[in-house]
Design a protein around this motif. Structure first.
Motif, PDB file in Angstrom:
ATOM      1  N   VAL A  36       0.902  10.394  -0.335  1.00 38.25           N
ATOM      2  CA  VAL A  36       0.636  10.547   1.092  1.00 38.25           C
ATOM      3  C   VAL A  36       1.905  10.233   1.871  1.00 38.25           C
ATOM      4  N   ASN A  37       2.195  11.051   2.877  1.00 43.09           N
ATOM      5  CA  ASN A  37       3.346  10.812   3.744  1.00 43.09           C
ATOM      6  C   ASN A  37       2.832  10.370   5.115  1.00 43.09           C
ATOM      7  N   LEU A  38       3.183   9.143   5.511  1.00 45.53           N
ATOM      8  CA  LEU A  38       2.732   8.587   6.784  1.00 45.53           C
ATOM      9  C   LEU A  38       3.905   7.958   7.516  1.00 45.53           C
ATOM     10  N   PRO A  39       3.828   7.868   8.837  1.00 46.47           N
ATOM     11  CA  PRO A  39       4.855   7.125   9.576  1.00 46.47           C
ATOM     12  C   PRO A  39       4.818   5.642   9.174  1.00 46.47           C
ATOM     13  N   GLN A  40       5.973   4.985   9.235  1.00 46.93           N
ATOM     14  CA  GLN A  40       6.065   3.600   8.791  1.00 46.93           C
ATOM     15  C   GLN A  40       5.094   2.655   9.511  1.00 46.93           C
ATOM     16  N   PRO A  41       4.909   2.773  10.828  1.00 43.78           N
ATOM     17  CA  PRO A  41       3.950   1.868  11.486  1.00 43.78           C
ATOM     18  C   PRO A  41       2.523   2.011  10.953  1.00 43.78           C
ATOM     19  N   ILE A  42       2.175   3.220  10.523  1.00 47.26           N
ATOM     20  CA  ILE A  42       0.828   3.442   9.975  1.00 47.26           C
ATOM     21  C   ILE A  42       0.701   2.766   8.613  1.00 47.26           C
ATOM     22  N   TRP A  43       1.758   2.833   7.802  1.00 53.09           N
ATOM     23  CA  TRP A  43       1.742   2.124   6.514  1.00 53.09           C
ATOM     24  C   TRP A  43       1.535   0.623   6.742  1.00 53.09           C
ATOM     25  N   VAL A  44       2.212   0.084   7.746  1.00 53.93           N
ATOM     26  CA  VAL A  44       2.084  -1.353   8.033  1.00 53.93           C
ATOM     27  C   VAL A  44       0.654  -1.678   8.444  1.00 53.93           C
ATOM     28  N   ARG A  45       0.067  -0.869   9.317  1.00 59.13           N
ATOM     29  CA  ARG A  45      -1.322  -1.096   9.746  1.00 59.13           C
ATOM     30  C   ARG A  45      -2.284  -0.989   8.577  1.00 59.13           C
ATOM     31  N   LEU A  46      -2.056  -0.020   7.712  1.00 55.31           N
ATOM     32  CA  LEU A  46      -2.917   0.164   6.542  1.00 55.31           C
ATOM     33  C   LEU A  46      -2.810  -1.033   5.604  1.00 55.31           C
ATOM     34  N   ASN A  47      -1.606  -1.533   5.433  1.00 56.42           N
ATOM     35  CA  ASN A  47      -1.407  -2.697   4.566  1.00 56.42           C
ATOM     36  C   ASN A  47      -2.123  -3.925   5.142  1.00 56.42           C
ATOM     37  N   VAL A  48      -2.038  -4.104   6.466  1.00 54.32           N
ATOM     38  CA  VAL A  48      -2.734  -5.215   7.121  1.00 54.32           C
ATOM     39  C   VAL A  48      -4.251  -5.064   6.939  1.00 54.32           C
ATOM     40  N   ALA A  49      -4.745  -3.836   6.992  1.00 44.47           N
ATOM     41  CA  ALA A  49      -6.179  -3.596   6.773  1.00 44.47           C
ATOM     42  C   ALA A  49      -6.597  -4.044   5.372  1.00 44.47           C
ATOM     43  N   GLN A 104     -10.907   3.968   5.067  1.00 42.17           N
ATOM     44  CA  GLN A 104      -9.491   4.265   4.841  1.00 42.17           C
ATOM     45  C   GLN A 104      -9.258   5.772   4.797  1.00 42.17           C
ATOM     46  N   GLY A 105     -10.178   6.503   4.169  1.00 42.21           N
ATOM     47  CA  GLY A 105     -10.058   7.967   4.112  1.00 42.21           C
ATOM     48  C   GLY A 105     -10.091   8.590   5.499  1.00 42.21           C
ATOM     49  N   ILE A 106     -10.994   8.093   6.342  1.00 46.60           N
ATOM     50  CA  ILE A 106     -11.092   8.601   7.724  1.00 46.60           C
ATOM     51  C   ILE A 106      -9.813   8.264   8.493  1.00 46.60           C
ATOM     52  N   PHE A 107      -9.338   7.043   8.327  1.00 44.68           N
ATOM     53  CA  PHE A 107      -8.101   6.612   8.986  1.00 44.68           C
ATOM     54  C   PHE A 107      -6.924   7.475   8.541  1.00 44.68           C
ATOM     55  N   LEU A 108      -6.820   7.723   7.244  1.00 40.69           N
ATOM     56  CA  LEU A 108      -5.721   8.540   6.724  1.00 40.69           C
ATOM     57  C   LEU A 108      -5.811   9.978   7.232  1.00 40.69           C
ATOM     58  N   ALA A 109      -7.018  10.519   7.289  1.00 43.81           N
ATOM     59  CA  ALA A 109      -7.189  11.902   7.761  1.00 43.81           C
ATOM     60  C   ALA A 109      -6.703  12.056   9.201  1.00 43.81           C
ATOM     61  N   ARG A 110      -6.883  11.008  10.009  1.00 44.39           N
ATOM     62  CA  ARG A 110      -6.437  11.057  11.403  1.00 44.39           C
ATOM     63  C   ARG A 110      -4.930  10.996  11.525  1.00 44.39           C
ATOM     64  N   HIS A 111      -4.248  10.338  10.578  1.00 41.77           N
ATOM     65  CA  HIS A 111      -2.820  10.076  10.720  1.00 41.77           C
ATOM     66  C   HIS A 111      -1.935  10.866   9.763  1.00 41.77           C
ATOM     67  N   ILE A 112      -2.523  11.561   8.827  1.00 39.30           N
ATOM     68  CA  ILE A 112      -1.704  12.207   7.797  1.00 39.30           C
ATOM     69  C   ILE A 112      -0.814  13.301   8.396  1.00 39.30           C
ATOM     70  N   HIS A 113      -1.288  13.967   9.438  1.00 40.53           N
ATOM     71  CA  HIS A 113      -0.478  15.033  10.051  1.00 40.53           C
ATOM     72  C   HIS A 113       0.744  14.460  10.759  1.00 40.53           C
ATOM     73  N   ILE A 158       0.830  -1.201   0.000  1.00 42.78           N
ATOM     74  CA  ILE A 158       0.000   0.000   0.000  1.00 42.78           C
ATOM     75  C   ILE A 158       0.869   1.259   0.000  1.00 42.78           C
ATOM     76  N   GLN A 159       2.032   1.203   0.621  1.00 39.49           N
ATOM     77  CA  GLN A 159       2.948   2.337   0.605  1.00 39.49           C
ATOM     78  C   GLN A 159       3.530   2.545  -0.793  1.00 39.49           C
ATOM     79  N   ARG A 160       3.812   1.445  -1.487  1.00 42.95           N
ATOM     80  CA  ARG A 160       4.302   1.558  -2.865  1.00 42.95           C
ATOM     81  C   ARG A 160       3.243   2.167  -3.778  1.00 42.95           C
ATOM     82  N   ILE A 161       1.976   1.852  -3.494  1.00 44.47           N
ATOM     83  CA  ILE A 161       0.882   2.363  -4.322  1.00 44.47           C
ATOM     84  C   ILE A 161       0.586   3.821  -4.006  1.00 44.47           C
TER      85      ILE A 161
END
Length: 196
Positions: free
Chosen positions: A123-136, A178-187, A115-118
């Motif tokens: 979007v710039n996110l911390p690495q743990p968030i990318w991992v959680r998003l990928n698991v989702a 996913q949009g709601i999740f990203l909005a919470r973590h994008i900052h 998901i980070q490659r895509i």
């Protein structure tokens, strides 16, 4: 938008499936229109047209689009060849599980989750968030596969409706989530960006 382009052949499949069976003359030949087998033929032809057009416009298809097209040709072709809808019922579960496998494999192959490659360019996110998003995404594809399999072989009269509207509904709900999740973590990701 790319997610919804994949639904064009599926919607055409649904429309033809719901038609009352009728004979149609085309180019001097008579074809039956309506029901599972003519709908499967429309699914194959429309998939070739949609993905063929995308390939001509972009000079490439994404791996997921190749997978969807090949699965359509294989499972749809077997449905027509053996005159059995069982093959088509397996298409959605298998494709979803292969997507889940691809997202899961990216945790072990390469340096970034899929998901980070895509989405990483946008979007710039911390690495743990990318991992959680990928698991989702893994869980989403697994759930979609099992839901399609359960409905196809348990509720025969509803499986085509679920294949179109259930899959579309699950995708929309997941993308909104996913949009709601990203909005919470994008900052959090933006604060980690180095100052220049």
């Amino acid at each position: 938008m790319k997610q919804f382009i994949d639904f064009i052949p599926l919607i055409l499949f649904f429309i033809v499936y719901k038609l009352d069976p009728r004979a149609v003359d085309l180019a001097g030949h008579t074809y039956m229109l309506g029901g599972i087998f003519s709908a499967t033929a429309v699914l194959i032809v429309s998939s070739l047209i949609v993905y063929g057009t995308l390939f001509l416009l972009q000079r490439r298809l994404e791996k997921g689009q190749w997978l969807t097209l090949v699965a359509c040709l294989v499972f749809g072709g077997m449905t027509l060849a053996f005159h059995s809808e069982t093959f088509l019922k397996w298409k959605a579960p298998v494709v979803n599980w292969l997507f889940a496998l691809g997202f899961a494999a990216s945790h072990f192959i390469g340096d970034k989750p899929l998901i980070q490659r895509i989405m990483g360019h946008a979007v710039n996110l911390p690495q743990p968030i990318w991992v959680r998003l990928n698991v989702a995404w893994i869980m989403f594809f697994l759930a979609c596969g099992f839901a399609n399999l359960f409905v196809a072989f348990t509720f025969h009269e509803f499986w085509v409706d679920f294949k179109v509207f259930g899959s579309l509904g699950m995708t929309v709900l997941f993308l909104v989530g996913q949009g709601i999740f990203l909005a919470r973590h994008i900052h959090d990701g933006e604060t980690q960006k180095p100052h220049q």
